[in-house]
Write a protein that holds these residues in place. Structure first.
Motif, PDB file in Angstrom:
ATOM      1  N   SER A 433      27.506  30.591  65.261  1.00  0.00           N
ATOM      2  CA  SER A 433      27.243  29.702  66.386  1.00  0.00           C
ATOM      3  C   SER A 433      28.492  29.372  67.199  1.00  0.00           C
ATOM      4  N   ILE A 434      29.672  29.620  66.649  1.00  0.00           N
ATOM      5  CA  ILE A 434      30.922  29.296  67.348  1.00  0.00           C
ATOM      6  C   ILE A 434      31.372  30.418  68.269  1.00  0.00           C
ATOM      7  N   ARG A 435      30.683  31.542  68.212  1.00  0.00           N
ATOM      8  CA  ARG A 435      31.133  32.749  68.907  1.00  0.00           C
ATOM      9  C   ARG A 435      31.340  32.527  70.405  1.00  0.00           C
ATOM     10  N   GLY A 436      30.366  31.877  71.052  1.00  0.00           N
ATOM     11  CA  GLY A 436      30.432  31.706  72.506  1.00  0.00           C
ATOM     12  C   GLY A 436      31.581  30.818  72.947  1.00  0.00           C
ATOM     13  N   ILE A 437      31.724  29.659  72.314  1.00  0.00           N
ATOM     14  CA  ILE A 437      32.787  28.744  72.739  1.00  0.00           C
ATOM     15  C   ILE A 437      34.156  29.286  72.358  1.00  0.00           C
ATOM     16  N   ALA A 438      34.240  30.059  71.261  1.00  0.00           N
ATOM     17  CA  ALA A 438      35.518  30.682  70.893  1.00  0.00           C
ATOM     18  C   ALA A 438      35.958  31.661  71.969  1.00  0.00           C
ATOM     19  N   LYS A 439      35.016  32.431  72.474  1.00  0.00           N
ATOM     20  CA  LYS A 439      35.334  33.379  73.552  1.00  0.00           C
ATOM     21  C   LYS A 439      35.769  32.640  74.806  1.00  0.00           C
ATOM     22  N   TRP A 440      35.080  31.517  75.128  1.00  0.00           N
ATOM     23  CA  TRP A 440      35.452  30.748  76.321  1.00  0.00           C
ATOM     24  C   TRP A 440      36.860  30.179  76.176  1.00  0.00           C
ATOM     25  N   ILE A 441      37.210  29.706  74.991  1.00  0.00           N
ATOM     26  CA  ILE A 441      38.555  29.157  74.772  1.00  0.00           C
ATOM     27  C   ILE A 441      39.610  30.239  74.958  1.00  0.00           C
ATOM     28  N   ARG A 442      39.336  31.447  74.453  1.00  0.00           N
ATOM     29  CA  ARG A 442      40.314  32.545  74.615  1.00  0.00           C
ATOM     30  C   ARG A 442      40.556  32.855  76.082  1.00  0.00           C
ATOM     31  N   HIS A 443      39.516  32.772  76.877  1.00  0.00           N
ATOM     32  CA  HIS A 443      39.640  33.103  78.298  1.00  0.00           C
ATOM     33  C   HIS A 443      40.121  31.926  79.143  1.00  0.00           C
ATOM     34  N   ASN A 444      40.188  30.735  78.551  1.00  0.00           N
ATOM     35  CA  ASN A 444      40.605  29.542  79.308  1.00  0.00           C
ATOM     36  C   ASN A 444      41.647  28.745  78.527  1.00  0.00           C
ATOM     37  N   GLU A 445      42.624  29.435  77.985  1.00  0.00           N
ATOM     38  CA  GLU A 445      43.641  28.771  77.170  1.00  0.00           C
ATOM     39  C   GLU A 445      44.396  27.704  77.946  1.00  0.00           C
ATOM     40  N   HIS A 446      44.585  27.921  79.238  1.00  0.00           N
ATOM     41  CA  HIS A 446      45.340  26.961  80.045  1.00  0.00           C
ATOM     42  C   HIS A 446      44.579  25.651  80.234  1.00  0.00           C
ATOM     43  N   VAL A 447      43.286  25.660  79.986  1.00  0.00           N
ATOM     44  CA  VAL A 447      42.462  24.463  80.157  1.00  0.00           C
ATOM     45  C   VAL A 447      42.430  23.633  78.872  1.00  0.00           C
ATOM     46  N   VAL A 448      42.320  24.311  77.725  1.00  0.00           N
ATOM     47  CA  VAL A 448      42.248  23.610  76.433  1.00  0.00           C
ATOM     48  C   VAL A 448      43.672  23.268  76.003  1.00  0.00           C
ATOM     49  N   SER A 469      41.465  31.774  68.050  1.00  0.00           N
ATOM     50  CA  SER A 469      41.957  33.026  67.457  1.00  0.00           C
ATOM     51  C   SER A 469      40.830  33.903  66.929  1.00  0.00           C
ATOM     52  N   LEU A 470      39.589  33.400  66.925  1.00  0.00           N
ATOM     53  CA  LEU A 470      38.450  34.184  66.443  1.00  0.00           C
ATOM     54  C   LEU A 470      38.118  35.279  67.449  1.00  0.00           C
ATOM     55  N   ARG A 471      38.017  36.512  66.990  1.00  0.00           N
ATOM     56  CA  ARG A 471      37.766  37.660  67.865  1.00  0.00           C
ATOM     57  C   ARG A 471      36.287  38.021  67.864  1.00  0.00           C
ATOM     58  N   ASP A 472      35.855  38.653  68.940  1.00  0.00           N
ATOM     59  CA  ASP A 472      34.452  39.030  69.077  1.00  0.00           C
ATOM     60  C   ASP A 472      33.977  39.916  67.941  1.00  0.00           C
ATOM     61  N   GLU A 473      34.843  40.883  67.525  1.00  0.00           N
ATOM     62  CA  GLU A 473      34.422  41.835  66.504  1.00  0.00           C
ATOM     63  C   GLU A 473      34.166  41.164  65.158  1.00  0.00           C
ATOM     64  N   GLU A 474      34.702  39.976  64.964  1.00  0.00           N
ATOM     65  CA  GLU A 474      34.441  39.260  63.720  1.00  0.00           C
ATOM     66  C   GLU A 474      33.011  38.752  63.635  1.00  0.00           C
ATOM     67  N   PHE A 475      32.293  38.779  64.748  1.00  0.00           N
ATOM     68  CA  PHE A 475      30.921  38.294  64.777  1.00  0.00           C
ATOM     69  C   PHE A 475      29.915  39.424  64.973  1.00  0.00           C
ATOM     70  N   ASN A 476      30.334  40.678  64.767  1.00  0.00           N
ATOM     71  CA  ASN A 476      29.416  41.796  64.955  1.00  0.00           C
ATOM     72  C   ASN A 476      28.206  41.692  64.039  1.00  0.00           C
ATOM     73  N   PHE A 477      28.418  41.152  62.851  1.00  0.00           N
ATOM     74  CA  PHE A 477      27.311  41.046  61.903  1.00  0.00           C
ATOM     75  C   PHE A 477      26.224  40.101  62.409  1.00  0.00           C
ATOM     76  N   CYS A 478      26.572  39.238  63.397  1.00  0.00           N
ATOM     77  CA  CYS A 478      25.582  38.304  63.919  1.00  0.00           C
ATOM     78  C   CYS A 478      24.542  38.995  64.799  1.00  0.00           C
ATOM     79  N   ASP A 479      24.831  40.245  65.239  1.00  0.00           N
ATOM     80  CA  ASP A 479      23.945  40.937  66.163  1.00  0.00           C
ATOM     81  C   ASP A 479      22.796  41.644  65.464  1.00  0.00           C
ATOM     82  N   THR A 480      22.861  41.842  64.142  1.00  0.00           N
ATOM     83  CA  THR A 480      21.781  42.501  63.418  1.00  0.00           C
ATOM     84  C   THR A 480      20.718  41.507  63.037  1.00  0.00           C
ATOM     85  N   MET A 481      19.603  41.992  62.486  1.00  0.00           N
ATOM     86  CA  MET A 481      18.458  41.127  62.214  1.00  0.00           C
ATOM     87  C   MET A 481      18.507  40.574  60.806  1.00  0.00           C
ATOM     88  N   THR A 482      18.045  39.383  60.612  1.00  0.00           N
ATOM     89  CA  THR A 482      18.039  38.744  59.305  1.00  0.00           C
ATOM     90  C   THR A 482      16.711  38.979  58.606  1.00  0.00           C
TER      91      THR A 482
END
Length: 650
Positions: A433-448, A469-482
């Motif tokens: 669930s943190i994937r989206g905001i982690a990506k936003w923080i990486r792209h907006n470091e000057h704001v945070v 510091s969390l990278r997108d590829e660390e969440f690849n497992f989230c894209d498969t089905m449970t």
């Protein structure tokens, strides 16, 4: 021609310097004299008003002297003197006729001295006096005729004395007064008619006293009053309509009193009010009808109270409000959804240090001009997806020190003007669930601005990592089905474990190599059923009741666990995956089975193994060294004993 020109220059120079020379020649040694007529004398050598002063002196200031008496003739022969001040000295006595010789004075300042009493009618001859400052003294009472004759007085300062109960007629003859300061005294009660003659009063200061009640009608005649400060008193209740006559009031401070309730419509009929403070009162509730029409108000302070909520229309009549300080309310748990509906000009909103657990999705929708928003130090556990959507001009948002575990990745996409965002001090859960905001923080470091302190608190293998510091590829497992775990009631299959996900939730599922024409699995949290064609016979499946979150990378299909024919109930009641992919062991605990893994990173494994070997070798070396040291010590002791038993020459 040149000689005439030089002569003219000398004449001009003499005309300009002559007044300066004259004043410097007449100026006492402890004073500074201005050619315009201003004289300032400072020092502990001054025991009385200097006798020799420039003739045209209109302003005389004495400060920090050891002068303690103003005599009958101290101000004599000062016909042009208009302003006199004797401050921060040890003045304790004024002759009853001291100011009779200077009736022309327009300003007298006797601030910060040791005056405890004043002679009756001592100021009466000064009919043109406009300013009288007696603040910072030891005055306990004021005689009823003290200000008699001061028909032109505009400014009276009695601040920082020991007044306790001024008489009802003490200000009766001061009809021209525009400023009255009674602050920082010990006044417990004011007569209801004490201000009735002050119809021209603009500013009234009653702060820092011991007032317990405001008598009904006490302000009824102050029709021109613009500023009323009553903060820092002991007021426990207000009379209904006590402020209703103050139609021209612009500033009202009621903060730091003991109000638990405020009567209905207390702040009606004040359309010109610009600043209102009622903070630091133990308020328990506010009535639905409290604020009248206040289109000009720009500052409102309502904090440090015992409020749990407020009426939804509290700010509805404050269309001009620019700054709202609504913080430090320890019991404030909720806010009405339409509370800020009618504040189209609001620039700053402080909701920090309250007890807010939840915010309505449309709470800020009307604050289109908001620039600063403080939400820090609350108990917010989550935020609606689009709560900041309409804040297109917001520059700063502070969310520090809440209980947020995640935020939607698009929470701040519409806040294009955002330059400062605080997110630290929250227990961030660094799973899918943190994937989206982690990506936003990486792209907006000057704001945070505090991004280095935005730390993962869970799961354990992500502890102390920054969310950025969390990278997108660390969440690849989230894209498969449970798929939920299942086990078979018949046969003895060999099961292969793999992970899939549904919208960020992952579970561990068991598939089998037993023949089945169709293997059906139920997707936890979804409404669909997937079927896989196969030539194998059908098998009965049972789905576990719980879906388990798995923050691990994608697990490869690998046969690593064999399931017996009659599986152990504790093992299948609950399964928690901590890390992968190398299985180590499982540990049942309270119907949960914790399955632990070692990371497959060979570099890390090698480093750990090398560190372990190094520690073992170091320990062996230390043990051997200690044994050798003990051997040498024992040998030395034996040699000393031998020498002592057989000394040389015996």
């Amino acid at each position: 021609m040149d000689s005439h020109f030089r002569g003219a220059l000398w004449t001009i120079l003499i005309l300009f310097t002559l007044p300066h020379l004259t004043y410097n020649m007449l100026c006492p040694s402890s004073c500074l004299c201005n050619f315009r007529g201003a004289v300032k004398c400072v020092g502990d050598t001054i025991t009385d008003i200097p006798k020799q002063l420039p003739v045209h002196t209109y302003l005389l200031q004495l400060n920090g002297t050891i002068m303690n008496v103003i005599n009958e003739q101290s101000l004599a022969n000062r016909d042009l003197l208009l302003r006199f001040s004797l401050t921060h000295s040890h003045l304790h006595t004024i002759h009853p006729r001291a100011f009779h010789v200077a009736p022309q004075l327009k300003s007298v300042k006797l601030s910060y001295n040791d005056l405890s009493t004043l002679p009756a009618r001592v100021f009466s001859p000064m009919t043109t006096l406009e300013q009288l400052h007696l603040d910072g003294n030891q005055l306990e009472t004021i005689a009823p005729d003290m200000f008699e004759g001061l028909v032109g007085l505009l400014d009276l300062d009695l601040n920082r004395n020991k007044l306790s109960s001024p008489s009802s007629d003490v200000f009766d003859k001061l009809s021209s007064l525009t400023f009255l300061n009674l602050g920082r005294n010990s006044i417990k009660k004011l007569p209801p008619t004490i201000f009735h003659s002050l119809t021209n009063l603009n500013q009234l200061m009653l702060y820092n006293n011991e007032l317990e009640v405001l008598e009904p009608g006490i302000f009824d005649k102050l029709i021109n009053l613009e500023e009323l400060k009553i903060h820092q008193n002991y007021i426990t209740s207000l009379s209904p309509q006590v402020f209703w006559s103050l139609k021209n009031l612009r500033v009202l401070t009621l903060s730091s009193n003991r109000l638990q309730a405020i009567p209905e419509k207390s702040f009606y009929n004040m359309p010109k009010l610009r600043k209102l403070t009622i903070y630091n009162n133990p308020l328990l509730s506010l009535p639905d009808q409290l604020m009248g029409h206040m289109p000009d108000i720009i500052d409102f302070y309502l904090y440090a109270t015992n409020l749990t909520t407020v009426p939804g229309n509290l700010f509805a009549n404050m269309s001009g409000l620019l700054r709202l300080n609504f913080h430090l309310n320890d019991h404030l748990r909720e806010l009405p959804s339409d509370l800020f509906c009618c504040l189209p000009k609001l620039e700053k909103l402080s909701l920090r240090s309250n007890n807010l657990h939840y915010l309505h999705p449309r709470l800020f929708s009307g604050l289109t001009t908001l620039g600063i928003l403080f939400l820090n130090d609350n108990k917010l556990q989550s935020l609606p997806d689009d709560i900041f959507q309409d804040l297109s001009r917001v520059v700063s948002i502070d969310l520090k020190n809440n209980q947020l575990m995640t935020l939607p990745g698009d929470s701040f996409l519409s806040n294009t003007a955002l330059k400062a965002l605080g997110l630290s001090g929250n227990p961030w859960d660094c799973t899918c669930s943190i994937r989206g905001i982690a990506k936003w923080i990486r792209h907006n470091e000057h704001v945070v601005l505090d991004r280095q302190d935005v730390i993962c608190h869970s799961p354990t293998y992500q502890l102390l990592r920054t969310v950025g510091s969390l990278r997108d590829e660390e969440f690849n497992f989230c894209d498969t089905m449970t798929v939920t775990p299942s086990y078979f009631l018949t046969h003895k299959p060999i099961k292969t474990f793999h992970t899939t996900s549904t919208r960020g939730q992952t579970t561990v599922a068991a598939s089998t190599t037993t023949p089945s024409p169709k293997t059906s699995t139920i997707i936890q949290g979804a409404t669909q059923q997937s079927t896989t064609p196969s030539s194998q016979p059908s098998l009965h499946t049972t789905v576990l009741p719980t879906t388990l979150q798995t923050p691990t990378p994608t697990l490869p299909n690998k046969e690593f666990l064999s399931i017996p024919e009659t599986p152990s109930p504790p093992f299948y009641e609950m399964l928690v995956i901590e890390q992968g992919p190398e299985f180590v062991h499982h540990n049942p605990h309270k119907a949960w089975v914790y399955v632990w893994f070692l990371p497959s990173d060979m570099t890390m494994t090698g480093l750990l193994m090398f560190s372990h070997i190094l520690l073992v070798v170091t320990g062996l070396v230390l043990i051997l060294g200690a044994l050798f040291y003990m051997y040498r010590l024992n040998k030395t002791v034996n040699e000393l004993k031998t020498e002592c038993a057989h000394p040389p020459g015996l």
